[in-house]
Design an enzyme around this catalytic site. Sequence first.
Site, PDB file in Angstrom:
ATOM      1  N   ASP A 199      37.526  38.725  54.298  1.00  0.00           N
ATOM      2  CA  ASP A 199      37.445  39.868  53.387  1.00  0.00           C
ATOM      3  C   ASP A 199      37.841  41.132  54.134  1.00  0.00           C
ATOM      4  O   ASP A 199      38.110  41.105  55.345  1.00  0.00           O
ATOM      5  CB  ASP A 199      36.039  39.993  52.793  1.00  0.00           C
ATOM      6  CG  ASP A 199      36.066  40.497  51.348  1.00  0.00           C
ATOM      7  OD1 ASP A 199      36.859  41.409  51.060  1.00  0.00           O
ATOM      8  OD2 ASP A 199      35.295  39.981  50.515  1.00  0.00           O
ATOM      9  N   HIS A 246      40.052  37.182  38.545  1.00  0.00           N
ATOM     10  CA  HIS A 246      39.986  37.976  37.308  1.00  0.00           C
ATOM     11  C   HIS A 246      40.192  39.470  37.558  1.00  0.00           C
ATOM     12  O   HIS A 246      40.461  40.218  36.617  1.00  0.00           O
ATOM     13  CB  HIS A 246      38.650  37.738  36.587  1.00  0.00           C
ATOM     14  CG  HIS A 246      37.455  38.235  37.329  1.00  0.00           C
ATOM     15  ND1 HIS A 246      36.494  37.396  37.829  1.00  0.00           N
ATOM     16  CD2 HIS A 246      37.035  39.491  37.666  1.00  0.00           C
ATOM     17  CE1 HIS A 246      35.550  38.091  38.418  1.00  0.00           C
ATOM     18  NE2 HIS A 246      35.866  39.366  38.350  1.00  0.00           N
TER      19      HIS A 246
END
Length: 341
Positions: A199, A246
């Site tokens: 990340d 998404h």
Amino acid sequence: MNSQVVPLPLLNLTFGVHAFKALALATDLGVFTELSGSSTTVPRFAERHGIDERPAELLLTACTALGLLHLDDSGTYTNTELSQEFLVRGKPYYFGGRVAVVDRHEYPAYLKLADSLRGNYPVTWDAERQESLFAPDDPVMVEFFWEGRYTLSAFSARRVAEKLDFTAIRRVLDVGGGGGAFAVELCRHHPGVRVTIFDLPFVCDLTRTRITAAGLADRIPFVAGDFFADRLPEGHDTVLLSNILHDWNEADARRILAICADALPADGTLIICESFVGDDKRGPAPAALMSLNMLVEAWGRNYTAAEYTSWLREVGLRTERGSLLDGAPTTAALVARKARP
């Protein structure tokens, strides 16, 4: 006029704002944590929080009606099983972080929903100034979002760990795994599994404390990077994408899938955990509403399993199965495998 049709369903929809704000206020006040192993009455609650008895009774009554508190015949309030399990700070699947994110980050944005609709742009962040929603200089994001991300994902992660077959899986790369919920749950349920969290640097820094507190620092290493700019680390037989795709428009979502496919060895596994909109686009309501939320949050939407299956095929992955995650905020997990050359 059809006499069998009544407006009550519409009225119930309008009560959604009242119900959520009651939950958010009670959570922010620490009501459920306060009542863990304890109880209260209207006078005691009012005195403890320095408020009049009238507002105290109104809030406690609302929470009781919503199934968050139990009121006995003596006028004593206690937690219900639901609030005791998920709204007491410090519990493994504490959901209060997600409540805070919706209250502080998403709720104000819905006052500008019409602007997002007409302009097709997010309003929870400054799209002209920031590169993306995930900015390290946004105090609301830093204070609330990643805690909320963990609490939203923890129970879904548990369901994935319980329902999917991890027998042949040893090294998982959790792409965009900030918060650490999936890494923690997978390692807790499967002692032979190691999970690498990939990340952004500041997200890794925010997540390390939680991994250390879970006693899993030796099995959950971090690699800081940007999946659009940096090559994913190698040496993993499985790549996990949990509630990542998404956030991005279709072109970027397909690009992420290609990047992940490239990082997998032959016969490697890709797991996609999302709230899938049905292939017929008729629901389910939670997935459809979360998809609408992307209008104020980001550039993406909740995609369908059929869309993912088609995109995965384009990057050399074959969809093998999907598993419903009963009772979890994330509705399903889609498993695909990379073809041998």
